[in-house]
Design a protein around this motif. Sequence first.
Motif, PDB file in Angstrom:
ATOM      1  N   ALA A  19       0.836  -1.203   0.000  1.00  0.00           N
ATOM      2  CA  ALA A  19       0.000   0.000   0.000  1.00  0.00           C
ATOM      3  C   ALA A  19       0.872   1.256   0.000  1.00  0.00           C
ATOM      4  N   LEU A  20       1.906   1.275   0.840  1.00  0.00           N
ATOM      5  CA  LEU A  20       2.820   2.417   0.846  1.00  0.00           C
ATOM      6  C   LEU A  20       3.602   2.489  -0.464  1.00  0.00           C
ATOM      7  N   GLY A  21       3.934   1.343  -1.022  1.00  0.00           N
ATOM      8  CA  GLY A  21       4.625   1.300  -2.309  1.00  0.00           C
ATOM      9  C   GLY A  21       3.760   1.799  -3.447  1.00  0.00           C
ATOM     10  N   MET A  22       2.446   1.597  -3.349  1.00  0.00           N
ATOM     11  CA  MET A  22       1.547   2.105  -4.385  1.00  0.00           C
ATOM     12  C   MET A  22       1.534   3.626  -4.382  1.00  0.00           C
ATOM     13  N   GLY A  45      14.711   4.920  -7.831  1.00  0.00           N
ATOM     14  CA  GLY A  45      14.125   3.752  -7.162  1.00  0.00           C
ATOM     15  C   GLY A  45      14.934   3.318  -5.953  1.00  0.00           C
ATOM     16  N   ILE A  46      16.247   3.285  -6.098  1.00  0.00           N
ATOM     17  CA  ILE A  46      17.124   2.914  -4.986  1.00  0.00           C
ATOM     18  C   ILE A  46      16.988   3.928  -3.848  1.00  0.00           C
ATOM     19  N   THR A  47      16.980   5.213  -4.178  1.00  0.00           N
ATOM     20  CA  THR A  47      16.888   6.255  -3.167  1.00  0.00           C
ATOM     21  C   THR A  47      15.560   6.190  -2.422  1.00  0.00           C
ATOM     22  N   ILE A  48      14.478   6.022  -3.155  1.00  0.00           N
ATOM     23  CA  ILE A  48      13.164   5.938  -2.505  1.00  0.00           C
ATOM     24  C   ILE A  48      13.079   4.672  -1.659  1.00  0.00           C
ATOM     25  N   GLY A  49      13.612   3.566  -2.151  1.00  0.00           N
ATOM     26  CA  GLY A  49      13.657   2.349  -1.344  1.00  0.00           C
ATOM     27  C   GLY A  49      14.447   2.561  -0.068  1.00  0.00           C
ATOM     28  N   PHE A  50      15.584   3.256  -0.172  1.00  0.00           N
ATOM     29  CA  PHE A  50      16.409   3.562   1.005  1.00  0.00           C
ATOM     30  C   PHE A  50      15.633   4.405   2.012  1.00  0.00           C
ATOM     31  N   PHE A  51      14.958   5.442   1.520  1.00  0.00           N
ATOM     32  CA  PHE A  51      14.179   6.293   2.422  1.00  0.00           C
ATOM     33  C   PHE A  51      13.009   5.529   3.035  1.00  0.00           C
ATOM     34  N   HIS A  52      12.473   4.539   2.303  1.00  0.00           N
ATOM     35  CA  HIS A  52      11.390   3.725   2.855  1.00  0.00           C
ATOM     36  C   HIS A  52      11.917   2.687   3.844  1.00  0.00           C
ATOM     37  N   VAL A  53      13.221   2.603   3.994  1.00  0.00           N
ATOM     38  CA  VAL A  53      13.821   1.813   5.071  1.00  0.00           C
ATOM     39  C   VAL A  53      14.118   2.729   6.255  1.00  0.00           C
ATOM     40  N   PHE A 112      12.222  14.721  -3.031  1.00  0.00           N
ATOM     41  CA  PHE A 112      11.205  13.818  -3.565  1.00  0.00           C
ATOM     42  C   PHE A 112      11.124  12.536  -2.743  1.00  0.00           C
ATOM     43  N   ALA A 113      12.267  11.923  -2.462  1.00  0.00           N
ATOM     44  CA  ALA A 113      12.283  10.672  -1.693  1.00  0.00           C
ATOM     45  C   ALA A 113      11.766  10.897  -0.276  1.00  0.00           C
ATOM     46  N   LEU A 114      12.131  12.002   0.327  1.00  0.00           N
ATOM     47  CA  LEU A 114      11.647  12.312   1.666  1.00  0.00           C
ATOM     48  C   LEU A 114      10.131  12.495   1.652  1.00  0.00           C
ATOM     49  N   THR A 115       9.626  13.206   0.659  1.00  0.00           N
ATOM     50  CA  THR A 115       8.195  13.449   0.544  1.00  0.00           C
ATOM     51  C   THR A 115       7.428  12.145   0.386  1.00  0.00           C
ATOM     52  N   VAL A 116       7.929  11.281  -0.480  1.00  0.00           N
ATOM     53  CA  VAL A 116       7.252  10.010  -0.735  1.00  0.00           C
ATOM     54  C   VAL A 116       7.278   9.113   0.493  1.00  0.00           C
ATOM     55  N   SER A 117       8.329   9.221   1.309  1.00  0.00           N
ATOM     56  CA  SER A 117       8.481   8.294   2.432  1.00  0.00           C
ATOM     57  C   SER A 117       7.928   8.818   3.747  1.00  0.00           C
ATOM     58  N   LEU A 118       7.403  10.038   3.783  1.00  0.00           N
ATOM     59  CA  LEU A 118       6.867  10.558   5.038  1.00  0.00           C
ATOM     60  C   LEU A 118       5.703   9.723   5.560  1.00  0.00           C
ATOM     61  N   ASP A 119       4.896   9.192   4.656  1.00  0.00           N
ATOM     62  CA  ASP A 119       3.788   8.362   5.130  1.00  0.00           C
ATOM     63  C   ASP A 119       4.308   7.084   5.790  1.00  0.00           C
ATOM     64  N   GLY A 142      11.039  -1.096   2.180  1.00  0.00           N
ATOM     65  CA  GLY A 142      12.063  -0.689   1.217  1.00  0.00           C
ATOM     66  C   GLY A 142      11.934  -1.420  -0.104  1.00  0.00           C
ATOM     67  N   PHE A 143      11.738  -2.739  -0.049  1.00  0.00           N
ATOM     68  CA  PHE A 143      11.646  -3.538  -1.273  1.00  0.00           C
ATOM     69  C   PHE A 143      10.454  -3.126  -2.125  1.00  0.00           C
ATOM     70  N   PHE A 144       9.264  -3.106  -1.528  1.00  0.00           N
ATOM     71  CA  PHE A 144       8.066  -2.796  -2.310  1.00  0.00           C
ATOM     72  C   PHE A 144       8.089  -1.366  -2.847  1.00  0.00           C
TER      73      PHE A 144
END
Length: 186
Positions: A19-22, A45-53, A112-119, A142-144
């Motif tokens: 859901a967060l990945g969507m 993609g790598i950066t957003i995955g990292f921020f989602h970790v 951008f990565a920070l914004t996407v990963s705040l949720d 991170g993976f999804f």
Amino acid sequence: MGLSEIIGEVIPLAIMAMALGMDAFSLGLGMGMLRLRLKQVFYIGITIGFFHVIMPLLGIVLGRYISYHFSGIATYIGGFLLLILGLQMVISSFKSENDTFVTPIGFGLIVFALTVSLDSFSVGLSLGIFGARTAVTIMLFGFFSMVLTWAGLLLGRKVQTWLGSYGEALGGSILFAFGLKLLLPI
């Protein structure tokens, strides 16, 4: 803890991670409408995955010590940043190609990565309060988010070639709409 208990915890976490990945997919779709090279798509993609970790990890750690009041603040910050990013993309779509203000490299990529990963930070706060398994949670998030971001960016690249110069304006509109959705829950 038995295998069935572990599976019973991993499945809901995987669904939450998807859901967060969507969300990252949708935002990647908007950002993918910029003229991105495949190398940029990979790094995004790598950066957003990292921020989602990192973000849910921070949320889990803080969630174990701090009350749930911070989740509302994170949502408002995310919404505000998406509004700014989306508006800047729309404005830059009317400028010449060399004047583009928002680019998914350097500081723009971090924002951008920070914004996407705040949720995922907000979700991490909640999961920290409930004592979820930290390693499993952050790896799934991170993976999804990484895989779905790549899918959104690649699809956005295709859509951009169909839309031409209006692709960046559409992408900015998508980001702006997500910012409004976060700020004005309906």
